[in-house]
Write a protein that holds these residues in place. Structure first.
Motif, PDB file in Angstrom:
ATOM      1  N   ASP A  72       2.707 -12.135   3.263  1.00  0.00           N
ATOM      2  CA  ASP A  72       1.850 -11.572   2.049  1.00  0.00           C
ATOM      3  C   ASP A  72       1.352 -10.381   2.228  1.00  0.00           C
ATOM      4  O   ASP A  72       1.293  -9.343   1.632  1.00  0.00           O
ATOM      5  N   THR A  73       0.810 -10.220   3.495  1.00  0.00           N
ATOM      6  CA  THR A  73       0.417  -8.731   4.116  1.00  0.00           C
ATOM      7  C   THR A  73       1.520  -7.658   4.141  1.00  0.00           C
ATOM      8  O   THR A  73       1.163  -6.654   3.573  1.00  0.00           O
ATOM      9  N   LEU A  74       2.744  -8.025   4.536  1.00  0.00           N
ATOM     10  CA  LEU A  74       3.908  -6.903   4.532  1.00  0.00           C
ATOM     11  C   LEU A  74       4.177  -6.712   3.071  1.00  0.00           C
ATOM     12  O   LEU A  74       4.323  -5.438   2.832  1.00  0.00           O
ATOM     13  N   ILE A  75       4.154  -7.498   2.022  1.00  0.00           N
ATOM     14  CA  ILE A  75       4.438  -7.116   0.726  1.00  0.00           C
ATOM     15  C   ILE A  75       3.408  -6.489   0.270  1.00  0.00           C
ATOM     16  O   ILE A  75       3.603  -5.386  -0.832  1.00  0.00           O
ATOM     17  N   GLN A  76       2.223  -6.516   0.555  1.00  0.00           N
ATOM     18  CA  GLN A  76       1.102  -5.925  -0.108  1.00  0.00           C
ATOM     19  C   GLN A  76       0.997  -4.340   0.084  1.00  0.00           C
ATOM     20  O   GLN A  76       0.620  -3.565  -0.500  1.00  0.00           O
ATOM     21  N   GLU A  77       1.636  -4.131   1.469  1.00  0.00           N
ATOM     22  CA  GLU A  77       1.837  -2.717   2.025  1.00  0.00           C
ATOM     23  C   GLU A  77       3.073  -2.108   1.704  1.00  0.00           C
ATOM     24  O   GLU A  77       4.037  -2.502   2.009  1.00  0.00           O
ATOM     25  N   THR A  78       2.954  -1.445   0.502  1.00  0.00           N
ATOM     26  CA  THR A  78       4.372  -0.912  -0.082  1.00  0.00           C
ATOM     27  C   THR A  78       4.473   0.688   0.222  1.00  0.00           C
ATOM     28  O   THR A  78       5.440   1.330  -0.281  1.00  0.00           O
ATOM     29  N   THR A  79       3.631   1.410   1.028  1.00  0.00           N
ATOM     30  CA  THR A  79       3.923   2.759   1.378  1.00  0.00           C
ATOM     31  C   THR A  79       5.302   2.983   1.919  1.00  0.00           C
ATOM     32  O   THR A  79       5.783   2.323   3.021  1.00  0.00           O
ATOM     33  N   PRO A  80       5.717   4.231   1.634  1.00  0.00           N
ATOM     34  CA  PRO A  80       6.980   4.425   2.356  1.00  0.00           C
ATOM     35  C   PRO A  80       6.948   4.605   3.832  1.00  0.00           C
ATOM     36  O   PRO A  80       6.131   4.923   4.304  1.00  0.00           O
ATOM     37  N   GLY A  81       7.923   3.796   4.557  1.00  0.00           N
ATOM     38  CA  GLY A  81       8.115   3.826   5.884  1.00  0.00           C
ATOM     39  C   GLY A  81       7.422   2.478   6.541  1.00  0.00           C
ATOM     40  O   GLY A  81       7.482   2.182   7.558  1.00  0.00           O
ATOM     41  N   SER A  82       6.595   1.647   5.774  1.00  0.00           N
ATOM     42  CA  SER A  82       5.907   0.365   6.085  1.00  0.00           C
ATOM     43  C   SER A  82       7.129  -0.411   6.343  1.00  0.00           C
ATOM     44  O   SER A  82       8.276  -0.374   5.995  1.00  0.00           O
ATOM     45  N   ILE A  83       6.679  -1.310   7.083  1.00  0.00           N
ATOM     46  CA  ILE A  83       7.608  -2.473   7.403  1.00  0.00           C
ATOM     47  C   ILE A  83       8.347  -3.345   6.126  1.00  0.00           C
ATOM     48  O   ILE A  83       9.246  -3.392   5.959  1.00  0.00           O
ATOM     49  N   GLY A  84       7.066  -3.543   5.393  1.00  0.00           N
ATOM     50  CA  GLY A  84       7.777  -4.176   4.055  1.00  0.00           C
ATOM     51  C   GLY A  84       8.670  -3.284   3.265  1.00  0.00           C
ATOM     52  O   GLY A  84       9.677  -3.702   2.629  1.00  0.00           O
ATOM     53  N   HIS A  85       8.180  -2.057   3.097  1.00  0.00           N
ATOM     54  CA  HIS A  85       9.010  -1.126   2.202  1.00  0.00           C
ATOM     55  C   HIS A  85      10.571  -1.038   3.095  1.00  0.00           C
ATOM     56  O   HIS A  85      11.567  -0.895   2.480  1.00  0.00           O
ATOM     57  N   LEU A  86      10.654  -0.869   4.431  1.00  0.00           N
ATOM     58  CA  LEU A  86      12.040  -0.826   5.068  1.00  0.00           C
ATOM     59  C   LEU A  86      12.568  -2.088   5.131  1.00  0.00           C
ATOM     60  O   LEU A  86      14.028  -2.130   4.919  1.00  0.00           O
ATOM     61  N   LEU A  87      12.035  -3.280   5.117  1.00  0.00           N
ATOM     62  CA  LEU A  87      12.923  -4.574   5.196  1.00  0.00           C
ATOM     63  C   LEU A  87      13.124  -5.344   3.938  1.00  0.00           C
ATOM     64  O   LEU A  87      14.190  -6.138   3.905  1.00  0.00           O
ATOM     65  N   ILE A  88      12.188  -5.102   2.797  1.00  0.00           N
ATOM     66  CA  ILE A  88      12.408  -6.024   1.855  1.00  0.00           C
ATOM     67  C   ILE A  88      12.663  -4.987   0.522  1.00  0.00           C
ATOM     68  O   ILE A  88      12.215  -4.365  -0.093  1.00  0.00           O
ATOM     69  N   HIS A  89      14.197  -4.982   0.192  1.00  0.00           N
ATOM     70  CA  HIS A  89      14.766  -4.147  -0.540  1.00  0.00           C
ATOM     71  C   HIS A  89      15.507  -4.821  -2.121  1.00  0.00           C
ATOM     72  O   HIS A  89      15.465  -6.273  -2.164  1.00  0.00           O
ATOM     73  N   LYS A  90      15.620  -4.229  -2.936  1.00  0.00           N
ATOM     74  CA  LYS A  90      16.171  -4.630  -4.267  1.00  0.00           C
ATOM     75  C   LYS A  90      15.262  -5.748  -4.994  1.00  0.00           C
ATOM     76  O   LYS A  90      14.289  -6.061  -4.412  1.00  0.00           O
ATOM     77  N   ASP A  91      15.604  -6.021  -6.087  1.00  0.00           N
ATOM     78  CA  ASP A  91      14.796  -6.732  -6.808  1.00  0.00           C
ATOM     79  C   ASP A  91      14.546  -8.212  -6.451  1.00  0.00           C
ATOM     80  O   ASP A  91      13.506  -8.866  -6.398  1.00  0.00           O
ATOM     81  N   ASP A  92      15.587  -8.821  -5.976  1.00  0.00           N
ATOM     82  CA  ASP A  92      15.519 -10.314  -5.306  1.00  0.00           C
ATOM     83  C   ASP A  92      15.208 -10.356  -3.776  1.00  0.00           C
ATOM     84  O   ASP A  92      15.101 -11.319  -3.251  1.00  0.00           O
ATOM     85  N   GLY A  93      15.070  -9.049  -3.274  1.00  0.00           N
ATOM     86  CA  GLY A  93      14.509  -9.258  -1.952  1.00  0.00           C
ATOM     87  C   GLY A  93      12.997  -9.855  -1.667  1.00  0.00           C
ATOM     88  O   GLY A  93      13.144 -10.687  -0.635  1.00  0.00           O
ATOM     89  N   SER A  94      12.230  -9.821  -2.410  1.00  0.00           N
ATOM     90  CA  SER A  94      11.076 -10.622  -2.375  1.00  0.00           C
ATOM     91  C   SER A  94      11.293 -12.108  -2.373  1.00  0.00           C
ATOM     92  O   SER A  94      10.717 -12.708  -1.559  1.00  0.00           O
TER      93      SER A  94
END
Length: 521
Positions: free
Chosen positions: A294-316
């Motif tokens: 939940d913490t990773l998904i809330q952080e969506t800035t470019p270069g963040s862990i969530g931004h780097l690892l969770i791609h595409k519409d179904d990534g979440s």
């Protein structure tokens, strides 16, 4: 009965007037044993009161089943007078579809479906249900509005809008619970859940979706061992999977998993209900995994862990599934010499049999299980600055291996991080921010290092030569050696990212000819 007013949109008003005239037409023709009363039921009423737009309307009919009513309605809409009176355009009335009764899919009655004025309508009669002890498939018969309301899973889903009185009808206390933002069952909760244990998961889904709390008494019986056992053995796993999918694709997946955790529903959802498992995962720190995600998904800035690892519409969606099954990721099968090498690991069995995970999700889960140790090892090597960490081919080839089966290496790294979080952190809370930041910093350093090596896109690296060209250069025919030889060529490319000529790669294959089993002629 408590009533309330509701404000219809122009097209909802247009639909209401049309349906009332259809009801009058049926009454006039004497096709029903008593005057037709129409109500819009359940979710549409709830969402309307919450100012949430809904295009799906369930139409409940008092004295006729849905199919003949819908058929009469379609006939009525073809009459010239009706077309003129209700301004029915050529595309305003869709085709009528009858959905056959299918109890295993929670379709207990034949339903008529049709699209009118852009709204999707389901027609079905008011009904009451009688359950037997060993089945969640009820005996159905015509019922009153009160009986229909009482059979529903929650009071906030048991509201009606009466088209004739233009009023919301509350027969179970739903309006009061809406105001208090509380979920409770219309009838005594234990019997409600024993009749249909799937209602436990439905309440979890609606509570998280609506951000409502669950009434303490209702909550108590949701966690009753008898209810959990009934949920495990009486409910088809397809239905469990459908509810879970709606939770994890909804706006509040973390809250859904948290409720499953707090209510003790984990093993009733995430395990094979048929085969008795010899081992079960430790879920005492499962919260760390879903709170971390939940913490990773809330952080969506470019270069963040969530931004780097969770791609595409179904990534979440895939990410939340990995968080859900993360306790199983460290569970291994007992030693068994007869077990096939490609047999699915326990975590994949739990997903496939527990909630009927689709094939792609099962493959992602399996790959995440099998590659987790290597991912974690390379991450620890980067953090400890091992001597080899600048070997671009080592990291690039590893990423290509992880990605080869289902194209999900980023999700596999995410999985390894979530599993490690439950191992090294005691909890995930506002009181432990420093420890959490240090943990995340290690994984961010790993991802930054991959970016510095420029291997994040290693799976899409275009080869400088294919198997046929390589064989031609070696002067022999392609053979079983070709795949391994091409891997050597790709590793060479990773070490020489500026190269346009594959000559160096071909030379390396020649030098390793004996090792690869390449024939001389």
């Amino acid at each position: 009965m408590v009533t309330a007013s509701i404000q219809l949109s122009p097209r909802e008003q247009q639909l209401r007037r049309l349906l009332l005239d259809v009801a009058k037409s049926i009454d006039k023709a004497g096709h029903a044993p008593e005057p037709i009363v129409l109500r819009w039921a359940g979710g549409w009423v709830r969402d309307k009161l919450l100012n949430v737009e809904s295009h799906d309307i369930d139409v409940a009919i008092n004295a006729m089943t849905g199919v003949p009513f819908a058929e009469h309605m379609c006939d009525y809409c073809e009459e010239p007078e009706a077309v003129a009176k209700h301004s029915i355009g050529p595309d305003d009335i869709g085709s009528l579809h009858n959905v056959a009764r299918n109890p295993d899919k929670s379709k207990h009655l034949e339903t008529a479906m049709v699209k009118i004025f852009g709204l999707d309508l389901d027609f079905v009669n008011l009904r009451k249900e009688t359950y037997t002890e060993d089945s969640r498939n009820p005996q159905m018969e015509f019922g009153t509005a009160q009986e229909d309301a009482l059979r529903r899973d929650a009071t906030v889903n048991a509201l009606f809008y009466n088209l004739h009185t233009d009023q919301v009808e509350d027969l179970t206390g739903g309006l009061q619970d809406m105001a208090a933002k509380i979920m409770r069952t219309p009838l005594e909760p234990f019997q409600t859940f024993m009749d249909d244990p799937l209602r436990v998961l439905r309440l979890v889904r609606f509570a998280s979706r609506l951000q409502f709390t669950i009434d303490p008494v209702t909550r108590q019986f949701m966690a009753d061992p008898r209810v959990l056992e009934a949920l495990r053995v009486k409910i088809s796993r397809e239905r469990v999977g459908t509810e879970l999918e709606k939770m994890l694709k909804g706006a509040h997946p973390r809250e859904s998993l948290q409720l499953i955790d707090e209510l003790g529903l984990y093993y009733a959802v995430f395990s094979d209900p048929i085969r008795e498992a010899t081992v079960f995962p430790d879920i005492s720190k499962w919260r760390v995994a879903y709170m971390c995600l939940d913490t990773l998904i809330q952080e969506t800035t470019p270069g963040s862990i969530g931004h780097l690892l969770i791609h595409k519409d179904d990534g979440s969606y895939y990410s939340w599934n990995l968080a859900a099954v993360s306790p199983w990721m460290i569970v291994d099968d007992p030693p068994n010499p007869k077990r096939k090498a490609n047999a699915p690991p326990p975590v994949a069995v739990a997903a496939r049999e527990g909630f009927r995970a689709p094939n792609k999700l099962t493959d992602i889960i399996t790959a995440s299980y099998r590659n987790r140790s290597e991912i974690l090892s390379l991450k620890k090597s980067v953090c400890s600055r091992e001597a080899f960490i600048n070997e671009r081919d080592r990291f690039g080839m590893a990423i290509r291996r992880w990605d080869a089966q289902v194209g999900s290496w980023r999700l596999q790294v995410l999985n390894a991080m979530l599993v490690e979080a439950t191992d090294v952190l005691q909890q995930w809370s506002l009181e432990d921010v420093k420890e959490q930041e240090e943990f995340l910093a290690g994984w961010k350093a790993f991802l930054n290092h991959l970016a510095e090596l420029d291997v994040l896109e290693a799976p899409s690296l275009k080869r400088l030569l294919d198997g046929r060209k390589l064989a031609k250069e070696l002067g022999i025919k392609p053979g079983i050696w070709t795949g391994k030889a091409l891997e050597i060529c790709v590793a060479w490319q990773l070490r020489h990212p500026e190269a346009k000529d594959p000559a160096g790669a071909i030379d390396e294959v020649r030098q390793r000819r004996e090792e690869l089993g390449i024939p001389l002629h």
